[in-house]
Design a protein around this motif. Sequence first.
Motif, PDB file in Angstrom:
ATOM      1  N   TYR A 145      11.737  17.431  64.778  1.00  0.00           N
ATOM      2  CA  TYR A 145      12.033  18.857  64.665  1.00  0.00           C
ATOM      3  C   TYR A 145      13.113  19.308  65.651  1.00  0.00           C
ATOM      4  N   ALA A 146      13.450  18.459  66.613  1.00  0.00           N
ATOM      5  CA  ALA A 146      14.465  18.800  67.606  1.00  0.00           C
ATOM      6  C   ALA A 146      15.813  18.140  67.320  1.00  0.00           C
ATOM      7  N   MET A 147      15.897  17.360  66.262  1.00  0.00           N
ATOM      8  CA  MET A 147      17.141  16.639  65.956  1.00  0.00           C
ATOM      9  C   MET A 147      18.285  17.598  65.668  1.00  0.00           C
ATOM     10  N   ASP A 148      19.494  17.135  65.967  1.00  0.00           N
ATOM     11  CA  ASP A 148      20.686  17.964  65.811  1.00  0.00           C
ATOM     12  C   ASP A 148      20.959  18.387  64.384  1.00  0.00           C
ATOM     13  N   ASP A 149      21.087  17.448  63.490  1.00  0.00           N
ATOM     14  CA  ASP A 149      21.539  17.784  62.144  1.00  0.00           C
ATOM     15  C   ASP A 149      20.649  17.211  61.052  1.00  0.00           C
ATOM     16  N   LEU A 150      19.336  17.163  61.292  1.00  0.00           N
ATOM     17  CA  LEU A 150      18.410  16.724  60.269  1.00  0.00           C
ATOM     18  C   LEU A 150      17.160  17.578  60.354  1.00  0.00           C
ATOM     19  N   CYS A 151      16.931  18.364  59.339  1.00  0.00           N
ATOM     20  CA  CYS A 151      15.781  19.265  59.323  1.00  0.00           C
ATOM     21  C   CYS A 151      14.515  18.472  59.009  1.00  0.00           C
ATOM     22  N   ALA A 152      13.522  18.580  59.858  1.00  0.00           N
ATOM     23  CA  ALA A 152      12.258  17.885  59.630  1.00  0.00           C
ATOM     24  C   ALA A 152      11.429  18.556  58.544  1.00  0.00           C
ATOM     25  N   TYR A 153      11.791  19.763  58.144  1.00  0.00           N
ATOM     26  CA  TYR A 153      11.066  20.450  57.077  1.00  0.00           C
ATOM     27  C   TYR A 153      11.590  20.049  55.700  1.00  0.00           C
TER      28      TYR A 153
END
Length: 141
Positions: A120-128
């Motif tokens: 959920y904290a990644m720069d350019d990849l939405c965990a949702y």
Amino acid sequence: MAVLDGVTLPPRWRITPRLLPGWPIDGEHLLELWPCGRSTDGRLSWLYRLSRYGRTIFTSTDISSPIGGTLSTESLIATGRTVLAFLTLGEGDTDEEYFSHYTRAQLKWRDQFAEALSGYAMDDLCAYCRGDHASPGCASI
């Protein structure tokens, strides 16, 4: 949309019972943020609280914005990602000294949940939605 001091909360965020902007990360974890002053060089200092099912895991004021940072929707998203990135560091991600001040409960939480929440904290990849944007502002859910 909720508004706090003239700032629209990011999608998925809400005002918590503590009257703080809160990011409900998943069905278990909530990250609350509040700007709590400015440093002499113009950085916004942030109070944060990460809880799981309402029980505090971490709380501190050791995160600051860039120099001249302002309170905005974007600063809430950036701060949320920054806080979560630090709190989800695991063994091998940094030196062991980093964890020397953790309590047993915090170490147990790290071992159980940090890796799963780090997405959920990644720069350019939405965990949702797996889109190419930061998770804290995802409106596709």
